[in-house]
Design a protein around this motif. Structure first.
Motif, PDB file in Angstrom:
ATOM      1  N   VAL A 189       0.856  -1.171   0.000  1.00 13.64           N
ATOM      2  CA  VAL A 189       0.000   0.000   0.000  1.00 13.64           C
ATOM      3  C   VAL A 189       0.902   1.233   0.000  1.00 13.64           C
ATOM      4  O   VAL A 189       1.914   1.277   0.701  1.00 13.64           O
ATOM      5  CB  VAL A 189      -0.969   0.002   1.204  1.00 13.64           C
ATOM      6  N   VAL A 190       0.558   2.210  -0.838  1.00 13.57           N
ATOM      7  CA  VAL A 190       1.338   3.435  -0.980  1.00 13.57           C
ATOM      8  C   VAL A 190       0.441   4.606  -0.578  1.00 13.57           C
ATOM      9  O   VAL A 190      -0.681   4.732  -1.067  1.00 13.57           O
ATOM     10  CB  VAL A 190       1.845   3.621  -2.423  1.00 13.57           C
ATOM     11  N   THR A 207       6.058   6.031  -8.199  1.00  8.65           N
ATOM     12  CA  THR A 207       6.577   4.846  -7.519  1.00  8.65           C
ATOM     13  C   THR A 207       5.514   3.764  -7.465  1.00  8.65           C
ATOM     14  O   THR A 207       5.773   2.594  -7.784  1.00  8.65           O
ATOM     15  CB  THR A 207       7.043   5.213  -6.097  1.00  8.65           C
ATOM     16  N   ALA A 208       4.290   4.135  -7.072  1.00  5.87           N
ATOM     17  CA  ALA A 208       3.197   3.161  -6.967  1.00  5.87           C
ATOM     18  C   ALA A 208       2.917   2.493  -8.309  1.00  5.87           C
ATOM     19  O   ALA A 208       2.654   1.284  -8.375  1.00  5.87           O
ATOM     20  CB  ALA A 208       1.943   3.849  -6.442  1.00  5.87           C
ATOM     21  N   ASP A 209       2.979   3.264  -9.376  1.00  7.91           N
ATOM     22  CA  ASP A 209       2.663   2.731 -10.709  1.00  7.91           C
ATOM     23  C   ASP A 209       3.643   1.650 -11.157  1.00  7.91           C
ATOM     24  O   ASP A 209       3.290   0.799 -11.994  1.00  7.91           O
ATOM     25  CB  ASP A 209       2.652   3.863 -11.741  1.00  7.91           C
ATOM     26  N   GLU A 210       4.861   1.676 -10.635  1.00  8.83           N
ATOM     27  CA  GLU A 210       5.875   0.715 -11.057  1.00  8.83           C
ATOM     28  C   GLU A 210       5.886  -0.543 -10.191  1.00  8.83           C
ATOM     29  O   GLU A 210       6.592  -1.503 -10.517  1.00  8.83           O
ATOM     30  CB  GLU A 210       7.257   1.370 -11.024  1.00  8.83           C
ATOM     31  N   LEU A 211       5.123  -0.549  -9.109  1.00  9.79           N
ATOM     32  CA  LEU A 211       5.079  -1.712  -8.232  1.00  9.79           C
ATOM     33  C   LEU A 211       4.100  -2.750  -8.787  1.00  9.79           C
ATOM     34  O   LEU A 211       2.986  -2.395  -9.172  1.00  9.79           O
ATOM     35  CB  LEU A 211       4.666  -1.298  -6.821  1.00  9.79           C
ATOM     36  N   PRO A 212       4.462  -4.014  -8.809  1.00  9.88           N
ATOM     37  CA  PRO A 212       3.596  -5.039  -9.408  1.00  9.88           C
ATOM     38  C   PRO A 212       2.257  -5.222  -8.685  1.00  9.88           C
ATOM     39  O   PRO A 212       1.254  -5.555  -9.312  1.00  9.88           O
ATOM     40  CB  PRO A 212       4.449  -6.310  -9.304  1.00  9.88           C
ATOM     41  N   ASP A 213       2.228  -5.017  -7.366  1.00  6.04           N
ATOM     42  CA  ASP A 213       1.016  -5.279  -6.585  1.00  6.04           C
ATOM     43  C   ASP A 213       0.844  -4.173  -5.558  1.00  6.04           C
ATOM     44  O   ASP A 213       1.246  -4.309  -4.399  1.00  6.04           O
ATOM     45  CB  ASP A 213       1.133  -6.650  -5.900  1.00  6.04           C
ATOM     46  N   SER A 214       0.243  -3.047  -5.985  1.00  3.94           N
ATOM     47  CA  SER A 214       0.146  -1.902  -5.069  1.00  3.94           C
ATOM     48  C   SER A 214      -1.203  -1.215  -5.183  1.00  3.94           C
ATOM     49  O   SER A 214      -1.914  -1.336  -6.190  1.00  3.94           O
ATOM     50  CB  SER A 214       1.250  -0.887  -5.369  1.00  3.94           C
ATOM     51  N   GLU A 215      -1.532  -0.484  -4.127  1.00  2.97           N
ATOM     52  CA  GLU A 215      -2.732   0.329  -4.070  1.00  2.97           C
ATOM     53  C   GLU A 215      -2.348   1.686  -3.508  1.00  2.97           C
ATOM     54  O   GLU A 215      -1.627   1.766  -2.513  1.00  2.97           O
ATOM     55  CB  GLU A 215      -3.790  -0.340  -3.199  1.00  2.97           C
TER      56      GLU A 215
END
Length: 247
Positions: A189-190, A207-215
């Motif tokens: 979670v970001v 940063t959040a957009d590049e994470l494979p599994d994030s909200e």
């Protein structure tokens, strides 16, 4: 060098490690009440942790956390970090298997505006921590933050070991974790703050957009130290994110 730390909460609950922002101590989390076993620690040269002599990197700061986990015999933990603490969390999640769930608050995988950090480093070297304290407070808090809270964190900042603080600022300046983001395969979670001018929402979103599994969540009435100005809102987000793993 073992970091100063506290471990509190139910002994049978999952351990949640709380990573501080640069210039703050474990007091950053004093308003949090979460149903986990909370491991708070001070970065090197902050609070009651030993100072260092010489440069350091984000990997070095993450190594301090690994050393602490080994000391406490904790194989895997949840991790939530603010600003510098979030950078450490990203490194840990990308390069070790010690993190099972991750939360990143008001942080970024890289700093595009290195000029601002260069100015701070120069001012610190010429005039000391007092000369930058008010500017830092204006980035940490909105004008509506209670003055006593601002004064408390200002006093903590002034107590940080200056050479270690400089080494940590330089570590942030040199950091680039963008290539590591795709390696982070744990639920993340970001959290951004709408009034954070130190780490603007768009930078957090990248940063959040590049994470494979994030909200991604954006907290409205808060600046860089959103965990101080919006602890209840962020507590709910963290409880939901980490609590998903309790069943």
């Amino acid at each position: 060098m073992l970091a100063h730390h506290t471990l509190t909460g139910p002994e049978d609950a999952p351990v949640l490690v709380l990573g501080n922002a640069l210039g703050t101590t474990t007091d950053l989390w004093s308003d949090f009440s979460l149903p986990f076993r909370l491991l708070r620690f001070d970065h090197r040269g902050h609070g009651l942790s030993p100072a260092i002599d010489g440069p350091c990197t984000i990997a070095d700061l993450a190594g301090d956390v690994v050393e602490l986990l080994d000391h406490l015999e904790l194989r895997q933990v949840y991790y939530c970090g603010v600003s510098l603490g979030g950078m450490v969390g990203m490194w840990l999640a990308a390069h070790t298997d010690r993190i099972s769930r991750l939360a990143l608050v008001c942080t970024t995988a890289w700093v595009p505006d290195k000029g601002r950090l260069d100015e701070r480093i120069a001012q610190l070297r010429s005039s000391g921590m007092e000369s930058v304290a008010d500017t830092i407070m204006s980035r940490w808090f909105t004008p509506l933050c209670p003055p006593d809270a601002v004064a408390r964190f200002r006093a903590e900042l002034l107590n940080v070991d200056l050479p270690t603080y400089l080494a940590c600022v330089e570590a942030v300046r040199e950091m680039d974790l963008r290539a590591d983001l795709v390696k982070i395969d744990v639920p993340t979670v970001v959290i951004a703050a709408a009034q954070d001018h130190a780490t603007p929402t768009e930078l957090v979103r990248q940063t959040a957009d590049e994470l494979p599994d994030s909200e991604l969540y954006v907290v409205g009435d808060a600046a860089h130290l959103a965990v101080v100005e919006a602890p209840r809102t962020i507590s709910v987000i963290l409880d939901d994110h980490f609590g998903n793993d309790l069943t």
